[in-house]
Design an enzyme around this catalytic site. Structure first.
Site, PDB file in Angstrom:
ATOM      1  CG  ASP A   1       1.149   5.335   4.642  1.00 43.23           C
ATOM      2  OD1 ASP A   1       2.210   5.105   4.021  1.00 43.23           O
ATOM      3  OD2 ASP A   1       0.151   5.853   4.112  1.00 43.23           O
ATOM      4  N   GLY A   2       4.109   6.076   5.866  1.00 41.01           N
ATOM      5  CA  GLY A   2       4.889   7.314   5.875  1.00 41.01           C
ATOM      6  C   GLY A   2       6.394   7.125   5.955  1.00 41.01           C
ATOM      7  CG  ASN A   3       8.114   3.364   7.009  1.00 44.03           C
ATOM      8  OD1 ASN A   3       7.757   3.948   8.020  1.00 44.03           O
ATOM      9  ND2 ASN A   3       8.088   2.041   6.893  1.00 44.03           N
TER      10      ASN A   3
ATOM     11  CB  SER B   1      -0.233  -4.340   0.856  1.00 46.61           C
ATOM     12  OG  SER B   1       0.395  -3.627  -0.188  1.00 46.61           O
TER      13      SER B   1
ATOM     14  CG  ASN C   1       3.471  -2.779   0.020  1.00 51.80           C
ATOM     15  OD1 ASN C   1       3.315  -2.972   1.215  1.00 51.80           O
ATOM     16  ND2 ASN C   1       3.108  -1.631  -0.555  1.00 51.80           N
ATOM     17  CD1 TRP C   2       3.178  -9.305  -3.475  1.00 56.56           C
ATOM     18  CD2 TRP C   2       5.409  -9.442  -3.314  1.00 56.56           C
ATOM     19  NE1 TRP C   2       3.475 -10.225  -2.492  1.00 56.56           N
ATOM     20  CE2 TRP C   2       4.835 -10.334  -2.377  1.00 56.56           C
ATOM     21  CE3 TRP C   2       6.804  -9.368  -3.381  1.00 56.56           C
ATOM     22  CZ2 TRP C   2       5.594 -11.136  -1.523  1.00 56.56           C
ATOM     23  CZ3 TRP C   2       7.563 -10.164  -2.537  1.00 56.56           C
ATOM     24  CH2 TRP C   2       6.966 -11.033  -1.624  1.00 56.56           C
TER      25      TRP C   2
ATOM     26  CB  ILE D   1      -9.643   0.873   4.424  1.00 63.44           C
ATOM     27  CG1 ILE D   1     -10.667   1.680   5.248  1.00 63.44           C
ATOM     28  CG2 ILE D   1      -9.549  -0.542   4.970  1.00 63.44           C
ATOM     29  CD1 ILE D   1     -10.392   1.782   6.729  1.00 63.44           C
TER      30      ILE D   1
HETATM   31  C1  FPP Z   1       4.467   2.319   4.371  1.00 63.32           C
HETATM   32  O1  FPP Z   1       5.328   3.410   4.150  1.00 63.32           O
HETATM   33  C2  FPP Z   1       5.174   1.206   4.976  1.00 63.32           C
HETATM   34  C3  FPP Z   1       5.404   0.000   4.386  1.00 63.32           C
HETATM   35  C4  FPP Z   1       4.950  -0.318   3.030  1.00 63.32           C
HETATM   36  C5  FPP Z   1       6.138  -1.055   5.057  1.00 63.32           C
HETATM   37  C6  FPP Z   1       6.049  -1.109   6.553  1.00 63.32           C
HETATM   38  C7  FPP Z   1       7.303  -1.704   7.035  1.00 63.32           C
HETATM   39  C8  FPP Z   1       7.972  -1.373   8.168  1.00 63.32           C
HETATM   40  C9  FPP Z   1       7.423  -0.438   9.171  1.00 63.32           C
HETATM   41  C10 FPP Z   1       9.319  -1.928   8.470  1.00 63.32           C
HETATM   42  C11 FPP Z   1       9.455  -3.399   8.521  1.00 63.32           C
HETATM   43  C12 FPP Z   1       8.367  -4.095   9.265  1.00 63.32           C
HETATM   44  C13 FPP Z   1       8.549  -4.849  10.376  1.00 63.32           C
HETATM   45  C14 FPP Z   1       7.389  -5.570  10.962  1.00 63.32           C
HETATM   46  C15 FPP Z   1       9.846  -4.972  11.044  1.00 63.32           C
HETATM   47  P1  FPP Z   1       5.510   3.926   2.666  1.00 63.32           P
HETATM   48  O2  FPP Z   1       6.777   3.354   2.155  1.00 63.32           O
HETATM   49  O3  FPP Z   1       4.304   3.621   1.853  1.00 63.32           O
HETATM   50  O4  FPP Z   1       5.643   5.463   2.926  1.00 63.32           O
HETATM   51  P2  FPP Z   1       5.224   6.639   1.948  1.00 63.32           P
HETATM   52  O5  FPP Z   1       3.736   6.550   1.768  1.00 63.32           O
HETATM   53  O6  FPP Z   1       5.627   7.841   2.709  1.00 63.32           O
HETATM   54  O7  FPP Z   1       5.989   6.437   0.681  1.00 63.32           O
END
Ligand code: FPP
Length: 245
Positions: A23-25, A68, A71-72, A198
């Site tokens: 989480d946190g991208n 998830s 996420n859709w 979770i």
């Molecule tokens: C949560 O961060 C992350 C995701 C919903 C996707 C995870 C995907 C990756 C790490 C990249 C691709 C995966 C692979 C296996 C190559 P968020 O977008 O919810 O972050 P935020 O809470 O800060 O907005």
């Protein structure tokens, strides 16, 4: 891997199954005034690092929550970018997976993924299926409630068709009808970015997992921090509802 980090790990107590909510991208990107997709791109690099480190220390199963069922509902462009990153990851890592005897597996509704992603995934799963070094589970279009609902439907159908009796249903049978059938439950679950939830991830399977919340945003999560968490896990007293000796 630095020898300092390696020294802290007891090879006889490595968790057999580690599960991660990456989480946190989005916040990582926002802090840098970048598009969220840049955060996912950087996050994929962390995926490579953690897969390699897990394989090196002897983790048998690594489960990553990549997408998830919820996420859709994200903006179309973000969903498309995540799908494209996944496909790229699968294609670019196939050689690494073969060289390191990593088996790729998916947990979730693969049939809901775009055709090209589903077919790249199915191809890589078929190619790596005899690898015995580590199993990399990507939770994709995955939701724990969806998984449990599917299991209930399957068992109800089996009862209705007379294949099993209601009294045959026990914990082992339930486990055997989840996406993780045949795998050990996670010993350790890590969630990055400081969120303490979770979020519909492996709710049955995490019953006895040790949980670790890291404040680090996933793109900044390092091998060093990961190994520190494993070392911390090794010092925890797992009692499974009993008392320690
Ligand atoms: C949560 O961060 C992350 C995701 C919903 C996707 C995870 C995907 C990756 C790490 C990249 C691709 C995966 C692979 C296996 C190559 P968020 O977008 O919810 O972050 P935020 O809470 O800060 O907005």
């Amino acid at each position: 891997m630095s020898s300092e980090s390696r020294k802290r790990i007891d090879p006889s107590k490595v968790p057999a199954h580690v599960a991660v909510i990456m989480d946190g991208n989005g916040r990582w990107a926002k802090k840098r005034l970048l598009n969220r997709v840049k955060g996912h791109e950087k996050g994929s690099e962390t995926v490579r690092t953690i897969v390699r480190a897990s394989r090196e220390i002897g983790v048998r199963y690594l489960t990553l929550y990549a997408f998830s069922t919820e996420n859709w509902g994200r903006p179309k462009a973000e969903v498309a970018a995540l799908m494209s990153l996944l496909k790229k990851f699968i294609q670019s890592e196939k050689k690494q997976m073969m060289d390191n005897r990593i088996r790729l597996n998916a947990l979730g509704r693969i049939d809901r993924l775009p055709d090209d992603v589903a077919s790249a995934l199915r191809g890589a799963m078929a190619e790596t299926r005899n690898n015995d070094g580590m199993c990399l589970n990507l939770a994709l279009s995955y939701g724990s409630r969806d998984e449990i609902t599917g299991m209930v439907q399957t068992l109800a159908r089996k009862v209705k068709d007379g294949e099993i009796d209601v009294t045959d249903i026990d914990e082992a049978m339930v486990s055997g009808h989840l996406f993780t059938a045949g795998m050990p439950d996670p010993d350790l679950m890590i969630r990055t970015s400081g969120e303490m939830r979770i979020s519909n991830f492996l709710m049955w399977q995490l019953s006895y997992a040790e949980i670790y919340f890291s404040p680090t945003l996933w793109p900044d999560f390092s091998e060093e921090e990961y190994l520190g968490i494993i070392a911390d896990y090794q010092n925890r007293d797992r009692r499974f509802g009993k008392v320690s000796e």
